[in-house]
Scaffold this motif. Structure first.
Motif, PDB file in Angstrom:
ATOM      1  N   GLU A  60     -28.627  -5.683  19.238  1.00  0.00           N
ATOM      2  CA  GLU A  60     -27.546  -5.090  18.637  1.00  0.00           C
ATOM      3  C   GLU A  60     -28.542  -5.013  17.047  1.00  0.00           C
ATOM      4  O   GLU A  60     -28.586  -5.925  16.911  1.00  0.00           O
ATOM      5  N   PHE A  61     -28.541  -3.459  16.398  1.00  0.00           N
ATOM      6  CA  PHE A  61     -28.971  -3.846  15.010  1.00  0.00           C
ATOM      7  C   PHE A  61     -28.029  -2.833  14.097  1.00  0.00           C
ATOM      8  O   PHE A  61     -27.573  -2.653  14.262  1.00  0.00           O
ATOM      9  N   TYR A  62     -27.547  -4.630  13.284  1.00  0.00           N
ATOM     10  CA  TYR A  62     -26.265  -4.441  12.702  1.00  0.00           C
ATOM     11  C   TYR A  62     -26.683  -4.311  10.799  1.00  0.00           C
ATOM     12  O   TYR A  62     -27.915  -4.659  10.673  1.00  0.00           O
ATOM     13  N   HIS A  63     -26.463  -2.917  10.200  1.00  0.00           N
ATOM     14  CA  HIS A  63     -27.405  -2.642   8.801  1.00  0.00           C
ATOM     15  C   HIS A  63     -25.693  -2.670   7.713  1.00  0.00           C
ATOM     16  O   HIS A  63     -25.687  -1.208   8.276  1.00  0.00           O
ATOM     17  N   ASP A  64     -26.331  -2.869   6.663  1.00  0.00           N
ATOM     18  CA  ASP A  64     -25.625  -2.330   5.943  1.00  0.00           C
ATOM     19  C   ASP A  64     -25.340  -0.831   5.381  1.00  0.00           C
ATOM     20  O   ASP A  64     -24.090  -0.707   5.235  1.00  0.00           O
ATOM     21  N   GLN A  65     -26.224  -0.415   5.229  1.00  0.00           N
ATOM     22  CA  GLN A  65     -25.894   1.210   5.203  1.00  0.00           C
ATOM     23  C   GLN A  65     -25.476   2.304   6.343  1.00  0.00           C
ATOM     24  O   GLN A  65     -25.144   3.486   6.020  1.00  0.00           O
ATOM     25  N   SER A  66     -26.546   1.933   7.440  1.00  0.00           N
ATOM     26  CA  SER A  66     -26.214   2.233   8.539  1.00  0.00           C
ATOM     27  C   SER A  66     -25.017   2.671   9.637  1.00  0.00           C
ATOM     28  O   SER A  66     -25.629   2.821  10.463  1.00  0.00           O
ATOM     29  N   GLY A  67     -25.241   0.814   9.100  1.00  0.00           N
ATOM     30  CA  GLY A  67     -24.003   0.580  10.481  1.00  0.00           C
ATOM     31  C   GLY A  67     -24.643  -0.069  11.747  1.00  0.00           C
ATOM     32  O   GLY A  67     -25.982  -1.141  11.509  1.00  0.00           O
ATOM     33  N   LEU A  68     -23.548  -0.676  13.136  1.00  0.00           N
ATOM     34  CA  LEU A  68     -24.709  -0.676  14.143  1.00  0.00           C
ATOM     35  C   LEU A  68     -25.178   0.161  15.149  1.00  0.00           C
ATOM     36  O   LEU A  68     -24.607   1.069  15.366  1.00  0.00           O
ATOM     37  N   ASP A  69     -26.293  -0.031  15.493  1.00  0.00           N
ATOM     38  CA  ASP A  69     -27.114   0.152  16.296  1.00  0.00           C
ATOM     39  C   ASP A  69     -27.099  -0.320  17.484  1.00  0.00           C
ATOM     40  O   ASP A  69     -27.980  -1.499  17.684  1.00  0.00           O
ATOM     41  N   THR A  70     -26.880   0.194  19.019  1.00  0.00           N
ATOM     42  CA  THR A  70     -27.219  -0.810  20.081  1.00  0.00           C
ATOM     43  C   THR A  70     -27.749  -0.181  21.042  1.00  0.00           C
ATOM     44  O   THR A  70     -27.934  -0.318  22.138  1.00  0.00           O
ATOM     45  N   SER A  71     -28.842   0.820  20.691  1.00  0.00           N
ATOM     46  CA  SER A  71     -29.981   1.655  21.085  1.00  0.00           C
ATOM     47  C   SER A  71     -30.865   1.287  20.975  1.00  0.00           C
ATOM     48  O   SER A  71     -31.281   1.695  19.723  1.00  0.00           O
ATOM     49  N   LYS A  72     -31.762   0.942  21.594  1.00  0.00           N
ATOM     50  CA  LYS A  72     -33.076   0.615  21.887  1.00  0.00           C
ATOM     51  C   LYS A  72     -34.116   1.446  21.006  1.00  0.00           C
ATOM     52  O   LYS A  72     -34.959   1.670  20.650  1.00  0.00           O
ATOM     53  N   ALA A  73     -33.729   2.686  21.884  1.00  0.00           N
ATOM     54  CA  ALA A  73     -34.884   3.833  21.612  1.00  0.00           C
ATOM     55  C   ALA A  73     -34.249   4.325  20.261  1.00  0.00           C
ATOM     56  O   ALA A  73     -35.125   5.165  19.712  1.00  0.00           O
ATOM     57  N   SER A  74     -32.922   4.378  19.978  1.00  0.00           N
ATOM     58  CA  SER A  74     -32.442   4.889  18.496  1.00  0.00           C
ATOM     59  C   SER A  74     -32.837   4.017  17.408  1.00  0.00           C
ATOM     60  O   SER A  74     -33.714   4.939  16.437  1.00  0.00           O
ATOM     61  N   VAL A  75     -33.445   2.932  17.298  1.00  0.00           N
ATOM     62  CA  VAL A  75     -33.339   2.397  16.587  1.00  0.00           C
ATOM     63  C   VAL A  75     -35.030   2.374  16.241  1.00  0.00           C
ATOM     64  O   VAL A  75     -35.273   2.741  15.388  1.00  0.00           O
ATOM     65  N   VAL A  76     -36.229   1.714  17.910  1.00  0.00           N
ATOM     66  CA  VAL A  76     -37.187   2.786  17.761  1.00  0.00           C
ATOM     67  C   VAL A  76     -37.130   4.028  17.178  1.00  0.00           C
ATOM     68  O   VAL A  76     -38.471   4.345  16.425  1.00  0.00           O
ATOM     69  N   GLU A  77     -36.551   4.692  17.136  1.00  0.00           N
ATOM     70  CA  GLU A  77     -36.939   6.715  16.466  1.00  0.00           C
ATOM     71  C   GLU A  77     -36.675   6.721  14.970  1.00  0.00           C
ATOM     72  O   GLU A  77     -37.814   6.980  14.099  1.00  0.00           O
ATOM     73  N   ALA A  78     -35.625   5.662  14.767  1.00  0.00           N
ATOM     74  CA  ALA A  78     -35.465   5.034  13.544  1.00  0.00           C
ATOM     75  C   ALA A  78     -36.724   5.021  12.451  1.00  0.00           C
ATOM     76  O   ALA A  78     -37.023   5.174  11.790  1.00  0.00           O
ATOM     77  N   LEU A  79     -37.160   3.651  13.521  1.00  0.00           N
ATOM     78  CA  LEU A  79     -38.168   3.621  13.143  1.00  0.00           C
ATOM     79  C   LEU A  79     -39.552   4.433  12.766  1.00  0.00           C
ATOM     80  O   LEU A  79     -39.540   4.208  11.239  1.00  0.00           O
ATOM     81  N   LYS A  80     -39.647   5.411  13.578  1.00  0.00           N
ATOM     82  CA  LYS A  80     -40.737   6.374  13.523  1.00  0.00           C
ATOM     83  C   LYS A  80     -40.270   7.480  12.562  1.00  0.00           C
ATOM     84  O   LYS A  80     -41.279   8.281  12.012  1.00  0.00           O
ATOM     85  N   ASN A  81     -38.691   8.089  12.061  1.00  0.00           N
ATOM     86  CA  ASN A  81     -38.623   8.983  11.069  1.00  0.00           C
ATOM     87  C   ASN A  81     -38.621   8.793   9.744  1.00  0.00           C
ATOM     88  O   ASN A  81     -38.336   9.706   8.923  1.00  0.00           O
ATOM     89  N   ASN A  82     -37.950   7.235   9.496  1.00  0.00           N
ATOM     90  CA  ASN A  82     -37.509   7.038   8.456  1.00  0.00           C
ATOM     91  C   ASN A  82     -38.209   5.178   8.004  1.00  0.00           C
ATOM     92  O   ASN A  82     -38.540   5.090   6.909  1.00  0.00           O
ATOM     93  N   ILE A  83     -39.650   4.988   7.865  1.00  0.00           N
ATOM     94  CA  ILE A  83     -40.006   3.974   7.972  1.00  0.00           C
ATOM     95  C   ILE A  83     -41.077   4.099   7.938  1.00  0.00           C
ATOM     96  O   ILE A  83     -42.069   4.403   7.308  1.00  0.00           O
ATOM     97  N   CYS A  84     -41.986   4.799   9.643  1.00  0.00           N
ATOM     98  CA  CYS A  84     -43.610   5.362   9.276  1.00  0.00           C
ATOM     99  C   CYS A  84     -44.199   5.627   8.562  1.00  0.00           C
ATOM    100  O   CYS A  84     -43.777   6.910   8.367  1.00  0.00           O
ATOM    101  N   GLY A  85     -45.049   5.685   7.140  1.00  0.00           N
ATOM    102  CA  GLY A  85     -45.778   5.941   6.397  1.00  0.00           C
ATOM    103  C   GLY A  85     -44.788   6.214   5.260  1.00  0.00           C
ATOM    104  O   GLY A  85     -45.508   6.761   3.836  1.00  0.00           O
ATOM    105  N   LYS A  86     -43.643   5.226   4.830  1.00  0.00           N
ATOM    106  CA  LYS A  86     -42.471   5.841   4.484  1.00  0.00           C
ATOM    107  C   LYS A  86     -41.926   4.430   3.118  1.00  0.00           C
ATOM    108  O   LYS A  86     -42.018   4.136   2.260  1.00  0.00           O
ATOM    109  N   VAL A  87     -42.346   3.138   4.017  1.00  0.00           N
ATOM    110  CA  VAL A  87     -41.905   1.992   3.927  1.00  0.00           C
ATOM    111  C   VAL A  87     -42.889   1.102   4.536  1.00  0.00           C
ATOM    112  O   VAL A  87     -42.746   1.258   5.693  1.00  0.00           O
ATOM    113  N   THR A  88     -43.461  -0.237   3.302  1.00  0.00           N
ATOM    114  CA  THR A  88     -43.637  -1.040   4.267  1.00  0.00           C
ATOM    115  C   THR A  88     -42.574  -2.365   3.659  1.00  0.00           C
ATOM    116  O   THR A  88     -42.363  -2.122   2.633  1.00  0.00           O
TER     117      THR A  88
END
Length: 156
Positions: A60-88
């Motif tokens: 269960e991933f609670y984020h103040d800007q994107s809300g609740l995500d309960t899918s491990k696959a969705s969280v990993v996909e969000a890392l791929k799309n929103n974090i990789c190469g963009k944020v450290t």
């Protein structure tokens, strides 16, 4: 009361009860600090396989800007799309606190800074706080709950 609500109440109560910094030499502190480093090294280097392996299937991933995500696959996909190469992410030195959860694992609390690669990496651009619940599953530690909040830009 839902299990999630109870778990959240326990985390928030623990955070308010324990005002002192735990012993940084304690084995549990060392273990969770190492897990934090391993997970965020994977996060910072887009090692999605390692990051995914450290997340529980019941995440269960609670984020103040994107809300609740309960899918491990969705969280990993969000890392791929929103974090990789963009944020450290960088843990704020001295902010890490670790507390035991008897028979389950540990609570990790801290503050992190965010950088944008390719820009002036010496200056962080954002900050946020986090609470993470680690579950010790017969010696395999996984993140089961993440609360990431108070994200804001830093003034330059």
């Amino acid at each position: 009361m839902k299990t999630t609500t109870v778990a959240l109440c326990v985390v928030l109560s623990a955070a308010s009860i324990f005002a002192q910094q735990p012993d940084k030499k304690a084995p549990l502190y060392q273990k969770v600090a190492a897990l934090d480093k391993q997970f965020f090294d994977a996060y910072n280097h887009c090692d999605l396989e390692t990051a995914a392996a450290m997340l529980s299937d019941n995440l269960e991933f609670y984020h103040d800007q994107s809300g609740l995500d309960t899918s491990k696959a969705s969280v990993v996909e969000a890392l791929k799309n929103n974090i990789c190469g963009k944020v450290t992410r960088e843990l704020v030195p001295g902010s890490l606190k670790v507390y035991p959860l008897k028979g389950y694992g540990a609570v990790e609390i801290g503050v992190h800074l965010f950088h944008h690669p390719g820009h002036d990496d010496t200056e962080p651009v954002g900050e946020g706080q986090f609470v993470q619940i680690w579950h010790d599953e017969n010696g395999v530690w996984r993140l089961t709950r993440v609360i990431s909040f108070d994200h804001h830009a830093l003034k330059r």
